[in-house]
Design a protein around this motif. Structure first.
Motif, PDB file in Angstrom:
ATOM      1  N   ALA A 114       0.868  -1.179   0.000  1.00 45.21           N
ATOM      2  CA  ALA A 114       0.000   0.000   0.000  1.00 45.21           C
ATOM      3  C   ALA A 114       0.904   1.227   0.000  1.00 45.21           C
ATOM      4  CB  ALA A 114      -0.897   0.015   1.230  1.00 45.21           C
ATOM      5  N   HIS A 115       0.484   2.267  -0.715  1.00 47.59           N
ATOM      6  CA  HIS A 115       1.263   3.501  -0.610  1.00 47.59           C
ATOM      7  C   HIS A 115       0.667   4.357   0.501  1.00 47.59           C
ATOM      8  CE1 HIS A 115      -1.642   6.241  -2.634  1.00 47.59           C
ATOM      9  NE2 HIS A 115      -1.892   5.238  -3.448  1.00 47.59           N
ATOM     10  N   ILE A 116       1.530   5.077   1.195  1.00 49.39           N
ATOM     11  CA  ILE A 116       1.087   5.846   2.365  1.00 49.39           C
ATOM     12  C   ILE A 116       0.903   7.325   2.028  1.00 49.39           C
ATOM     13  CG2 ILE A 116       3.410   6.411   3.252  1.00 49.39           C
ATOM     14  CD1 ILE A 116       0.360   5.283   5.364  1.00 49.39           C
ATOM     15  N   CYS A 147      -9.739   6.528   1.282  1.00 49.45           N
ATOM     16  CA  CYS A 147      -9.801   5.401   0.355  1.00 49.45           C
ATOM     17  C   CYS A 147      -8.501   5.226  -0.415  1.00 49.45           C
ATOM     18  CB  CYS A 147     -11.036   5.484  -0.548  1.00 49.45           C
ATOM     19  SG  CYS A 147     -10.897   6.422  -2.053  1.00 49.45           S
ATOM     20  N   ASP A 148      -7.743   6.270  -0.643  1.00 51.83           N
ATOM     21  CA  ASP A 148      -6.520   6.192  -1.455  1.00 51.83           C
ATOM     22  C   ASP A 148      -5.316   6.638  -0.636  1.00 51.83           C
ATOM     23  OD1 ASP A 148      -4.765   5.980  -3.546  1.00 51.83           O
ATOM     24  OD2 ASP A 148      -5.407   7.812  -4.534  1.00 51.83           O
ATOM     25  N   MET A 149      -4.673   5.680   0.106  1.00 54.52           N
ATOM     26  CA  MET A 149      -5.164   4.367   0.386  1.00 54.52           C
ATOM     27  C   MET A 149      -4.703   3.896   1.748  1.00 54.52           C
ATOM     28  SD  MET A 149      -2.778   2.040  -2.204  1.00 54.52           S
ATOM     29  CE  MET A 149      -3.112   0.531  -1.331  1.00 54.52           C
ATOM     30  N   SER A 181       5.563   8.050  -2.027  1.00 58.56           N
ATOM     31  CA  SER A 181       5.757   8.663  -3.347  1.00 58.56           C
ATOM     32  C   SER A 181       5.043   7.962  -4.504  1.00 58.56           C
ATOM     33  CB  SER A 181       7.269   8.717  -3.647  1.00 58.56           C
ATOM     34  OG  SER A 181       7.613   9.922  -4.284  1.00 58.56           O
ATOM     35  N   GLU A 182       3.904   7.314  -4.227  1.00 59.10           N
ATOM     36  CA  GLU A 182       3.169   6.690  -5.336  1.00 59.10           C
ATOM     37  C   GLU A 182       2.532   7.739  -6.217  1.00 59.10           C
ATOM     38  OE1 GLU A 182      -0.223   5.040  -7.602  1.00 59.10           O
ATOM     39  OE2 GLU A 182      -0.298   6.596  -6.075  1.00 59.10           O
ATOM     40  N   GLU A 183       2.018   8.790  -5.574  1.00 57.11           N
ATOM     41  CA  GLU A 183       1.222   9.764  -6.323  1.00 57.11           C
ATOM     42  C   GLU A 183       2.057  10.502  -7.372  1.00 57.11           C
ATOM     43  OE1 GLU A 183      -1.899   9.805  -6.294  1.00 57.11           O
ATOM     44  OE2 GLU A 183      -2.538   8.938  -4.393  1.00 57.11           O
ATOM     45  N   THR A 205      -3.756  -2.900  -2.464  1.00 59.16           N
ATOM     46  CA  THR A 205      -5.154  -2.627  -2.105  1.00 59.16           C
ATOM     47  C   THR A 205      -5.570  -1.213  -2.510  1.00 59.16           C
ATOM     48  OG1 THR A 205      -4.167  -2.325   0.076  1.00 59.16           O
ATOM     49  CG2 THR A 205      -5.623  -4.237  -0.225  1.00 59.16           C
ATOM     50  N   GLU A 206      -5.299  -0.857  -3.768  1.00 59.48           N
ATOM     51  CA  GLU A 206      -5.830   0.415  -4.276  1.00 59.48           C
ATOM     52  C   GLU A 206      -7.358   0.322  -4.285  1.00 59.48           C
ATOM     53  OE1 GLU A 206      -4.565   3.262  -5.102  1.00 59.48           O
ATOM     54  OE2 GLU A 206      -2.473   2.990  -5.714  1.00 59.48           O
ATOM     55  N   PRO A 207      -8.045   1.477  -4.243  1.00 54.01           N
ATOM     56  CA  PRO A 207      -9.514   1.435  -4.210  1.00 54.01           C
ATOM     57  C   PRO A 207     -10.102   0.969  -5.536  1.00 54.01           C
ATOM     58  CG  PRO A 207      -8.711   3.699  -4.314  1.00 54.01           C
ATOM     59  CD  PRO A 207      -7.510   2.838  -4.114  1.00 54.01           C
TER      60      PRO A 207
HETATM   61 ZN   LIG Z   1      -3.539   5.198  -4.738  1.00 57.04          ZN
END
Ligand SMILES: [Zn+2]
Length: 435
Positions: A114-116, A147-149, A181-183, A205-207
């Protein structure tokens, strides 16, 4: 629930039905604790670039639950050869946190990612529930990252906890990742892959609103430089407006998008009207209202579907711009220029009927009695790093609706959160095997 009804014969293994029941009960028992943990995460803002504080909380939680915890800041030197696939920024004070539960032996390994980081909350006045208050109303939890995420990270942690609380020890290694840093391109997840975190499978577990998503789009950022010829506005016909020339090129790009949509035959993308959006998001031009603009810069993002090669697409895009320019006397002699910048994100997929997709379908069915949709998405996400660079099959499945993800009043339905946690927990046991 009727969880044995509808299960394929291969999954009627002795003891599975009882195991599913015990794992689901263990999730239900922890419902309040799970919701409270998501609230705790949402209350610590972690906009991309400022993940440090929340990661300290995450690391403490991982350690408290008995995971072997690895905390490190991505090293720009290690990421450098992959610079075009992520956004290279300063990672000081922004660690990844990875927790590992070593398996008892003999099972398949699993990464739960999961990205924080989150996007900005935007204008607080647009929120009816403050973005960092984590209010729970009518079965929904509100907040930036709900939700994200951040929900997705809590899902993983509580799924693993439920498996263990139900009395099972996974045979394969289970690794829970909270990456940064996913976004802005996924430097955190890529850094985890390059640190050696690979497994027999990975789940993000992306939405997805509990859909199984084995295919993600790619995206390329482009900058279009359009020339013009300056003149005083009072004699504007003696100049050439870069804005007007851009209009011609923009129409050509939209026609290109339409043609691509008609051509693309990927079955998972069939229900999506615009499979490969080409969006121009920023336009800058000229320097004075009373001068004909002699320059224009347009920045945009073009989408790709799995199976498309970045280089081939870039060549084709360029050819489209050149062909459009060739129809205009001025642009023929003063050609526009295309520059590729920032993230160049590859699309990625795993087989929609492969073992990993099957795992999630079966787990979801055992939990809900229903079959989840199998869908593709047009956005890019971290799954490509696992698939492309980590040789680790990866897909997405999680609670929440991506349409709410970057908006005011982002929220997650708590019932979906519980269902996704049960599904991930059952998937852990099914995939890794348990003692
Ligand atoms: Zn996301």
């Amino acid at each position: 629930m009727g969880q044995s009804r509808g299960l394929p014969p291969g999954d009627m293994a002795p003891g599975r039905s009882e195991r599913v029941q015990r794992i689901m009960a263990a999730v239900d028992e922890r419902r309040d604790e799970l919701v409270a943990f998501v609230q705790e995460l949402v209350r610590v803002p972690s906009v991309t670039g400022q993940e440090g504080e929340v990661q300290a909380l995450v690391a403490a939680r991982f350690r408290a639950t008995g995971l072997e915890t690895d905390v490190w800041e991505p090293d720009p030197a290690i990421l450098a050869p992959y610079a075009e696939h992520v956004t290279m920024t300063d990672f000081a004070g922004r660690p990844n946190v990875v927790g590992r539960l070593p398996g008892t032996g003999g099972g398949r390994s699993l990464i739960l990612n999961a990205h924080i980081d989150t996007v900005e909350p935007g204008d607080p006045a647009r929120w009816t529930h403050p973005p960092f208050a984590a209010e729970v109303t009518d079965g929904r939890l509100y907040g930036r990252g709900a939700c994200d995420m951040k929900t997705g990270l809590a899902t993983h942690l509580f799924a693993l906890a439920a498996v263990r609380a139900a009395g099972y020890a996974p045979r394969g290694d289970v690794t829970v990742q909270s990456t940064i840093s996913e976004e802005d391109g996924g430097a955190g997840a890529l850094a985890a892959v390059l640190r050696g975190y690979r497994a027999d499978a990975a789940i993000i577990t992306e939405p997805t609103q509990l859909a199984v998503v084995p295919a993600q789009g790619g995206s390329l950022m482009f900058r279009l430089h359009v020339p013009g010829w300056s003149a005083h506005a009072c004699v504007r016909d003696e100049g050439v407006s870069a804005v007007e020339k851009f209009a011609l090129l923009h129409r050509a790009l939209l026609a290109f998008e339409t043609r691509r949509n008609a051509e693309i035959a990927h079955p998972l993308y069939a229900p999506i009207a615009n499979k490969v959006p080409i969006n121009v998001g920023v336009v800058r031009a000229g320097s004075w209202p009373s001068s004909v603009p002699e320059w224009l810069e347009a920045e945009g993002r073009a989408g790709l579907v799995p199976g498309e090669e970045l280089d081939a697409f870039r060549d084709r895009f360029l050819a489209e711009v050149e062909a459009a320019a060739a129809t205009d006397p001025f642009l023929r002699d003063h050609p526009p220029r295309v520059e590729w910048f920032s993230g160049q994100f590859a699309p990625a997929e795993v087989p929609a009927d492969g073992p990993l997709a099957r795992l999630l379908l079966d787990a979801h069915q055992a939990v809900t009695g229903g079959t989840p949709p199998v869908e593709a998405v047009t956005y890019g996400a971290d799954m490509r790093h696992f698939v492309v660079f980590g040789d680790t099959p990866c897909l997405m499945y999680g609670a929440g609706d991506v349409r709410l993800a970057h908006h005011a009043d982002e929220h997650v339905e708590l019932d979906e959160l519980i269902t996704s946690t049960k599904t991930i927990a059952v998937a852990i046991a099914d995939w890794c095997g348990v003692d």
